[in-house]
Scaffold this active site. Structure first.
Site, PDB file in Angstrom:
ATOM      1  N   ASP A 107      -5.769  23.981 -51.570  1.00  0.00           N
ATOM      2  CA  ASP A 107      -4.844  25.081 -51.887  1.00  0.00           C
ATOM      3  C   ASP A 107      -5.182  26.328 -51.068  1.00  0.00           C
ATOM      4  O   ASP A 107      -4.297  26.984 -50.506  1.00  0.00           O
ATOM      5  CB  ASP A 107      -4.833  25.374 -53.403  1.00  0.00           C
ATOM      6  CG  ASP A 107      -6.226  25.557 -54.004  1.00  0.00           C
ATOM      7  OD1 ASP A 107      -7.227  25.273 -53.301  1.00  0.00           O
ATOM      8  OD2 ASP A 107      -6.318  25.986 -55.170  1.00  0.00           O
ATOM      9  N   ASP A 124      -0.664  15.056 -45.153  1.00  0.00           N
ATOM     10  CA  ASP A 124       0.800  14.928 -45.130  1.00  0.00           C
ATOM     11  C   ASP A 124       1.447  16.262 -45.466  1.00  0.00           C
ATOM     12  O   ASP A 124       2.327  16.751 -44.762  1.00  0.00           O
ATOM     13  CB  ASP A 124       1.224  13.851 -46.134  1.00  0.00           C
ATOM     14  CG  ASP A 124       2.735  13.644 -46.137  1.00  0.00           C
ATOM     15  OD1 ASP A 124       3.319  13.566 -45.042  1.00  0.00           O
ATOM     16  OD2 ASP A 124       3.314  13.585 -47.238  1.00  0.00           O
ATOM     17  N   ASP A 184       3.140  19.311 -42.612  1.00  0.00           N
ATOM     18  CA  ASP A 184       4.535  19.789 -42.666  1.00  0.00           C
ATOM     19  C   ASP A 184       4.570  21.312 -42.778  1.00  0.00           C
ATOM     20  O   ASP A 184       5.369  21.982 -42.126  1.00  0.00           O
ATOM     21  CB  ASP A 184       5.280  19.189 -43.869  1.00  0.00           C
ATOM     22  CG  ASP A 184       6.057  17.921 -43.512  1.00  0.00           C
ATOM     23  OD1 ASP A 184       5.563  17.158 -42.669  1.00  0.00           O
ATOM     24  OD2 ASP A 184       7.146  17.704 -44.080  1.00  0.00           O
TER      25      ASP A 184
HETATM   26  C1  IPM Z   1       4.548  11.333 -42.412  1.00  0.00           C
HETATM   27  C2  IPM Z   1       5.624  10.868 -43.350  1.00  0.00           C
HETATM   28  C3  IPM Z   1       5.195   9.559 -43.992  1.00  0.00           C
HETATM   29  C4  IPM Z   1       3.946   9.829 -44.811  1.00  0.00           C
HETATM   30  C5  IPM Z   1       6.273   8.855 -44.841  1.00  0.00           C
HETATM   31  C6  IPM Z   1       7.523   8.581 -44.047  1.00  0.00           C
HETATM   32  C7  IPM Z   1       5.750   7.571 -45.445  1.00  0.00           C
HETATM   33  O1  IPM Z   1       5.916  11.853 -44.278  1.00  0.00           O
HETATM   34  O2  IPM Z   1       4.194  10.576 -41.499  1.00  0.00           O
HETATM   35  O3  IPM Z   1       4.091  12.466 -42.574  1.00  0.00           O
HETATM   36  O4  IPM Z   1       4.047  10.261 -45.971  1.00  0.00           O
HETATM   37  O5  IPM Z   1       2.869   9.599 -44.285  1.00  0.00           O
HETATM   38 MG    MG Z   2       4.928  13.685 -43.923  1.00  0.00          MG
END
Ligand code: IPM
Ligand code: MG
Length: 356
Positions: free
Chosen positions: A222, A246, A250
């Site tokens: 966090d 993940d 993002d």
């Molecule tokens: C990523 C994607 C994948 C993940 C999905 C599509 C399974 O979000 O590569 O970041 O969660 O790893």
């Molecule tokens: Mg992802």
């Protein structure tokens, strides 16, 4: 050398077509590379009833590198969980043991004004996630959804890491840091999770034994999310487990201005092929409209050139072509600013022109 393309779903085919055109340009200039293609994800479910056929898996295993577009979409929301489009991707990662997921994030000078940040906050940011990719809650057992005797149901997953899994991905992170600015930030929730306690202990021990010359600090996930936003330039290599990596990657994408700018490489050990993917999803709402940003796919090809084909020279050329395209003001609709709004194909043409 062999490259297997898995265009997949949504915008996947559009962005991989651009990456393919870049690869073909390099082939026409002497790169010895065979390109194959196979159905993947939802497209493979439609054609073969499974997100990854055994034949496609064998093709992947036999290739030197696999370049994937994107998987999934609302069309397959109703299919049984065991054959969801994402399962094909998870099978590839797991069975090829591609445990080290490199996700570089940088603030491109040409895109300084295209991020939601103040330019002075993101200027010069250049970091890379090393995300563990074949363990943790993505694969831990037991998992499932089961009915409760008194009514209602219970959904559960297992977050689990062995010391061997932690050590091998941590080693990859330290080695990468040695080639960069010599700093690793290891991310966990050791304040709450047992697997996080083990993670921190193993990373600390490996650091002391083999990598004392690399700077190491630990952060809770966090706090890392906040620090990434406040001072992204503080980071060099960020070592994370599968789920935190993940989510945080993002979030970090906005340092580059768009998810459409982020490539990735999933690497294993020994003769196993590398798996290269834009980190963006299938973006079904813009699929088929020539609106997707192909940069992440092209930059993923560059990572394949560097890590699987031993051609750092060509990787640098491809990256420079992308950068020059941005500098000349070309932007797909996901990127703010710029002076030339273009579609996927025109962005590809602009990149090819600058590749020479
Ligand atoms: C990523 C994607 C994948 C993940 C999905 C599509 C399974 O979000 O590569 O970041 O969660 O790893
Ligand atoms: Mg992802």
């Amino acid at each position: 050398m062999k490259l297997l393309l898995l265009p997949g779903d949504g915008i996947g085919p559009e962005v991989t077509a651009v990456a393919r055109a870049v690869a073909e340009r390099l082939i026409s200039q002497g790169l010895a590379l065979d390109i194959e293609e196979a159905a993947f994800g939802g497209a493979s479910i439609d054609a073969h009833g499974t997100p990854l056929t055994d034949a496609a898996f064998a093709q992947a295993r036999a290739a030197d590198a696999v370049l994937m577009g994107a998987v999934g979409g609302p069309k397959w929301a109703g299919v049984p969980r065991t054959v969801r489009p994402e399962r094909g991707l998870l099978r590839l990662r797991r069975e090829l043991e591609l445990f080290a997921n490199l996700r570089p994030v940088r603030c491109w000078p040409a895109l300084e004004d295209a991020t939601p940040y103040k330019p002075q906050t993101v200027r010069g940011a250049d970091l890379v996630f090393v995300r563990e990719l074949t363990g943790g809650v993505y694969f831990g057992e037991p998992r499932g959804i089961e009915p409760l005797p008194g009514g209602g149901r219970r959904g559960f997953d297992t977050q689990v890491y062995t010391s061997a899994e932690i050590v091998r991905v941590a080693r990859a992170a330290f080695r990468l840091a040695e080639t960069r600015r010599g700093k690793v930030t290891s991310v966990d929730k050791a304040n709450v999770m047992e697997s996080g306690v083990l993670w921190r202990e193993e990373v600390t021990a490996l650091h002391a034994a083999e990598f004392a010359h690399v700077a190491l600090d630990h952060m809770y996930a966090d706090a890392c999310a906040m620090a990434l936003t406040r001072r992204p330039t503080d980071f060099d290599v960020i070592l994370t487990d599968n789920l935190f990596g993940d989510v945080l990657s993002d979030a970090a994408a906005m340092i580059a201005g768009s998810l459409g700018m982020l490539p990735s490489a999933a690497l294993g050990i020994g003769p196993t092929p590398g798996l290269y993917e834009p980190i963006h999803g299938s973006a079904p709402e813009i699929a088929g409209q020539d609106a997707a940003n192909p940069c992440a796919a092209v930059l993923s090809l560059a990572m394949a050139l560097r890590h699987s084909f031993g051609r750092a020279d060509l990787a640098a050329r491809v990256e420079a072509a992308v950068e020059a395209t941005l500098t000349h003001g070309f932007r797909t609709s996901d990127l703010a600013g710029g002076s030339r709004r273009v579609g996927t194909a025109a962005m590809g043409t602009a990149i090819l022109e600058r590749l020479g």
